[in-house]
Design an enzyme around this catalytic site. Sequence first.
Site, PDB file in Angstrom:
ATOM      1  N   ARG A 147       0.839  -1.202   0.000  1.00 47.11           N
ATOM      2  CA  ARG A 147       0.000   0.000   0.000  1.00 47.11           C
ATOM      3  C   ARG A 147       0.877   1.256   0.000  1.00 47.11           C
ATOM      4  NH1 ARG A 147      -2.752  -0.041   4.842  1.00 47.11           N
ATOM      5  NH2 ARG A 147      -1.452   1.699   5.488  1.00 47.11           N
ATOM      6  N   TYR A 204     -14.154  17.884 -18.206  1.00 46.49           N
ATOM      7  CA  TYR A 204     -14.761  16.554 -18.048  1.00 46.49           C
ATOM      8  C   TYR A 204     -15.803  16.614 -16.932  1.00 46.49           C
ATOM      9  CZ  TYR A 204     -15.307  11.749 -16.529  1.00 46.49           C
ATOM     10  OH  TYR A 204     -15.841  10.550 -16.132  1.00 46.49           O
ATOM     11  N   ASP A 248      -4.882  18.936 -16.013  1.00 44.63           N
ATOM     12  CA  ASP A 248      -5.320  17.621 -16.490  1.00 44.63           C
ATOM     13  C   ASP A 248      -4.946  17.562 -17.973  1.00 44.63           C
ATOM     14  OD1 ASP A 248      -6.703  15.474 -17.580  1.00 44.63           O
ATOM     15  OD2 ASP A 248      -8.492  15.759 -16.344  1.00 44.63           O
ATOM     16  N   LYS A 282      -6.909   6.411 -20.367  1.00 44.15           N
ATOM     17  CA  LYS A 282      -7.077   6.911 -21.727  1.00 44.15           C
ATOM     18  C   LYS A 282      -5.814   6.655 -22.562  1.00 44.15           C
ATOM     19  CE  LYS A 282     -11.165   8.343 -20.465  1.00 44.15           C
ATOM     20  NZ  LYS A 282     -11.170   8.324 -19.026  1.00 44.15           N
TER      21      LYS A 282
HETATM   22  N1  PLP Z   1     -10.040  13.664 -16.866  1.00 46.66           N
HETATM   23  C1  PLP Z   1     -10.496  13.552 -18.128  1.00 46.66           C
HETATM   24  C2  PLP Z   1     -10.143  14.615 -19.128  1.00 46.66           C
HETATM   25  C3  PLP Z   1     -11.268  12.452 -18.513  1.00 46.66           C
HETATM   26  O1  PLP Z   1     -11.718  12.361 -19.765  1.00 46.66           O
HETATM   27  C4  PLP Z   1     -11.583  11.470 -17.533  1.00 46.66           C
HETATM   28  C5  PLP Z   1     -12.431  10.292 -17.876  1.00 46.66           C
HETATM   29  O2  PLP Z   1     -13.141  10.302 -18.872  1.00 46.66           O
HETATM   30  C6  PLP Z   1     -11.094  11.623 -16.236  1.00 46.66           C
HETATM   31  C7  PLP Z   1     -10.319  12.728 -15.934  1.00 46.66           C
HETATM   32  C8  PLP Z   1     -11.397  10.604 -15.162  1.00 46.66           C
HETATM   33  O3  PLP Z   1     -10.603   9.468 -15.339  1.00 46.66           O
HETATM   34  P1  PLP Z   1     -11.033   7.977 -14.917  1.00 46.66           P
HETATM   35  O4  PLP Z   1     -12.244   7.621 -15.740  1.00 46.66           O
HETATM   36  O5  PLP Z   1      -9.813   7.170 -15.236  1.00 46.66           O
HETATM   37  O6  PLP Z   1     -11.348   7.995 -13.453  1.00 46.66           O
END
Ligand code: PLP
Length: 384
Positions: free
Chosen positions: A56, A108, A181, A206
Amino acid sequence: MSSKNHPDHKPATIAAQAGGLLDAETGGVVPPIHPATTFLRDEGYAPVVDGNVYSRTASPNGRMVEQVLAMLEGAADAMVFPSGMAAVAAVFRTLPAGATVLVQSQIYWGTTTWIRDFCTRRDVQLIEVEASDTAAFAALCAAHKPALAWIETPSNPWLRIVDIAACAQAVQAHGGLLVADMTTCTPVLTQALSFGADIVMHSATKGLNGHSDVLAGALSVRDSEAAVWQAIRADRDMAGAVLGPFEAWLLLRGMRTLPLRVERMSQNAQKLAEYLHDHPAVETVLYPGLPQHIGHDLAVAQMSGGFGPLLSFVLKGGAEAALGAVGRLQLFHRATSLGGVESLVEHRHTIEPHTGIPEGLLRLSVGIEDAGNLVDDLGQALGQ
Ligand code: PLP
């Protein structure tokens, strides 16, 4: 396990050779999987292998993927998480009650939804801003001195381009941190730390993994001594949001072809964007690789080697036209997510009906298939 790290190695070399990670025990050219959750101590009660105590806190496979990601990102350190959202949450959980945060609007929807709820519950003041408007972003930084600002570029699904360097300066001038992000870019197209971001976040589900078979998240940092980074590490350790060894191993395996995949996805997306731009059934195409895109010049300055797999377009005729076209597509899978080798299509309005997404908008995640086949599929679905 062993690794070689050469400062002159380019991303394609780092990725293909997994940063030089090998299996020293067997001579295998692929790093091994270590499923152990607990590790031996010697007679003097010191860990037999430094740093290996309990998985962990740190695991060999987690460390391997973090090491390669940090190299690709130009980061001092990286941490992986069991999902992108777990990485988002890890950052926000470091905020004290009463803090102020500035968050880009229309990113998102999962991020927005979770942050809004978290800030309400934790008494954190949340200010949302269209961060591609640099002046508005800077004015809010000056007025509210946020502890943290959150941007996403290109944004999902609007493909807005945010000036990372300008936002970093604006928030850091008042003592705050910039977190970016960069899921849709991956470090292949933009290394946000080099533009001044303090922390980069990825949904590794992704493009980083790229095969739609691992759920994971990642954070990378410019200064690994920063208090926020130590707090995130302590929280991951004790709260336990860790990536399992099999997923970490698979993620590293996926990352070995990252530059190749991102290059092909970007080439295909560019061709599709140009095709859609000239199509009579299409009202607008949102893709930063098109000169007509509002953020094109900034994207050219900030992204290198292409503009990524994500592309949205709005059909004339609203929801009926969009849902009709989506139902006729044969090669694009009707499914959420992005950045995988297979092309996906999504009617975002169905998923998030109250967020202002146009009813005629379709979001594509363009894969690595033959571009001609993808164009033909769109052509038959839209009516040539
Ligand atoms: N950030 C973006 C730009 C995303 O497109 C996504 C998911 O679609 C996330 C964060 C969240 O990631 P996760 O689905 O791996 O939790």
